[in-house]
Design a protein around this motif. Sequence first.
Motif, PDB file in Angstrom:
ATOM      1  N   VAL A   9       0.832  -1.208   0.000  1.00 60.28           N
ATOM      2  CA  VAL A   9       0.000   0.000   0.000  1.00 60.28           C
ATOM      3  C   VAL A   9       0.869   1.262   0.000  1.00 60.28           C
ATOM      4  O   VAL A   9       0.663   2.159  -0.799  1.00 60.28           O
ATOM      5  N   ASN A  10       1.830   1.313   0.898  1.00 61.74           N
ATOM      6  CA  ASN A  10       2.657   2.508   1.076  1.00 61.74           C
ATOM      7  C   ASN A  10       4.100   2.252   0.653  1.00 61.74           C
ATOM      8  O   ASN A  10       4.619   1.157   0.814  1.00 61.74           O
ATOM      9  N   LYS A  11       4.748   3.317   0.138  1.00 64.31           N
ATOM     10  CA  LYS A  11       6.148   3.242  -0.258  1.00 64.31           C
ATOM     11  C   LYS A  11       6.960   4.162   0.642  1.00 64.31           C
ATOM     12  O   LYS A  11       6.582   5.313   0.862  1.00 64.31           O
ATOM     13  N   ILE A  12       8.096   3.644   1.119  1.00 65.70           N
ATOM     14  CA  ILE A  12       9.033   4.421   1.920  1.00 65.70           C
ATOM     15  C   ILE A  12      10.391   4.202   1.275  1.00 65.70           C
ATOM     16  O   ILE A  12      10.819   3.057   1.101  1.00 65.70           O
ATOM     17  N   MET A  13      11.053   5.279   0.874  1.00 64.75           N
ATOM     18  CA  MET A  13      12.288   5.083   0.108  1.00 64.75           C
ATOM     19  C   MET A  13      13.351   6.122   0.409  1.00 64.75           C
ATOM     20  O   MET A  13      13.054   7.234   0.838  1.00 64.75           O
ATOM     21  N   ARG A  14      14.592   5.707   0.155  1.00 62.50           N
ATOM     22  CA  ARG A  14      15.730   6.622   0.125  1.00 62.50           C
ATOM     23  C   ARG A  14      16.201   6.629  -1.320  1.00 62.50           C
ATOM     24  O   ARG A  14      16.532   5.588  -1.888  1.00 62.50           O
ATOM     25  N   GLY A  15      16.192   7.797  -1.938  1.00 70.34           N
ATOM     26  CA  GLY A  15      16.520   7.888  -3.348  1.00 70.34           C
ATOM     27  C   GLY A  15      17.706   8.791  -3.614  1.00 70.34           C
ATOM     28  O   GLY A  15      18.111   9.592  -2.760  1.00 70.34           O
ATOM     29  N   MET A  16      18.236   8.651  -4.850  1.00 66.34           N
ATOM     30  CA  MET A  16      19.380   9.445  -5.274  1.00 66.34           C
ATOM     31  C   MET A  16      19.204   9.855  -6.730  1.00 66.34           C
ATOM     32  O   MET A  16      18.798   9.047  -7.565  1.00 66.34           O
ATOM     33  N   LEU A  17      19.520  11.101  -7.005  1.00 63.32           N
ATOM     34  CA  LEU A  17      19.576  11.607  -8.376  1.00 63.32           C
ATOM     35  C   LEU A  17      20.959  12.209  -8.589  1.00 63.32           C
ATOM     36  O   LEU A  17      21.363  13.133  -7.874  1.00 63.32           O
ATOM     37  N   GLU A  18      21.688  11.683  -9.552  1.00 63.84           N
ATOM     38  CA  GLU A  18      22.996  12.235  -9.905  1.00 63.84           C
ATOM     39  C   GLU A  18      22.782  13.572 -10.623  1.00 63.84           C
ATOM     40  O   GLU A  18      21.677  13.866 -11.089  1.00 63.84           O
ATOM     41  N   PRO A  19      23.832  14.388 -10.749  1.00 62.35           N
ATOM     42  CA  PRO A  19      23.696  15.637 -11.500  1.00 62.35           C
ATOM     43  C   PRO A  19      23.126  15.375 -12.900  1.00 62.35           C
ATOM     44  O   PRO A  19      23.490  14.398 -13.555  1.00 62.35           O
ATOM     45  N   GLY A  20      22.203  16.222 -13.320  1.00 65.61           N
ATOM     46  CA  GLY A  20      21.571  16.090 -14.635  1.00 65.61           C
ATOM     47  C   GLY A  20      20.350  15.179 -14.645  1.00 65.61           C
ATOM     48  O   GLY A  20      19.676  15.056 -15.663  1.00 65.61           O
ATOM     49  N   CYS A  21      20.066  14.531 -13.520  1.00 66.27           N
ATOM     50  CA  CYS A  21      18.939  13.585 -13.472  1.00 66.27           C
ATOM     51  C   CYS A  21      17.698  14.224 -12.853  1.00 66.27           C
ATOM     52  O   CYS A  21      17.800  15.099 -11.994  1.00 66.27           O
ATOM     53  N   THR A  22      16.534  13.751 -13.299  1.00 66.40           N
ATOM     54  CA  THR A  22      15.255  14.267 -12.821  1.00 66.40           C
ATOM     55  C   THR A  22      14.245  13.132 -12.709  1.00 66.40           C
ATOM     56  O   THR A  22      14.382  12.087 -13.344  1.00 66.40           O
ATOM     57  N   ILE A  23      13.222  13.367 -11.908  1.00 60.34           N
ATOM     58  CA  ILE A  23      12.012  12.546 -11.915  1.00 60.34           C
ATOM     59  C   ILE A  23      10.991  13.365 -12.678  1.00 60.34           C
ATOM     60  O   ILE A  23      10.764  14.541 -12.374  1.00 60.34           O
TER      61      ILE A  23
END
Length: 110
Positions: free
Chosen positions: A32-46
């Motif tokens: 049901v629920n999401k719990i996360m640790r995320g990373m975006l390198e330079p130049g990256c987007t969601i």
Amino acid sequence: MVIDFENIELSVQPHFKGGEGVTKSRMFFDGVNKIMRGMLEPGCTIGYHCHETSSEMIYILSGEARCLYDDGEERLLPGQCHYCPKGHSHSLINASETETLVYFAVVPEQ
């Protein structure tokens, strides 16, 4: 309940939600629920997307982010949190040319 992100497999998702580059995350999902640790390198987007059935909270751990939120834009620094309520749209952008953006996010279904 303890969630140990170091023992969760790293997921690498190219062009997540239509974004640029790759999104890396370690995510706990209970169905049901999401719990996360995320990373975006330079130049990256969601990519820009709408939360039709959930909301999302994104807490910046390190780096600098920009969020496109509905019709505006927000700048986020470590210690700040972006909230996207159900029915609203947003994206997450690494605003640094040299530093990895690290964040903690919670996506509860509603």
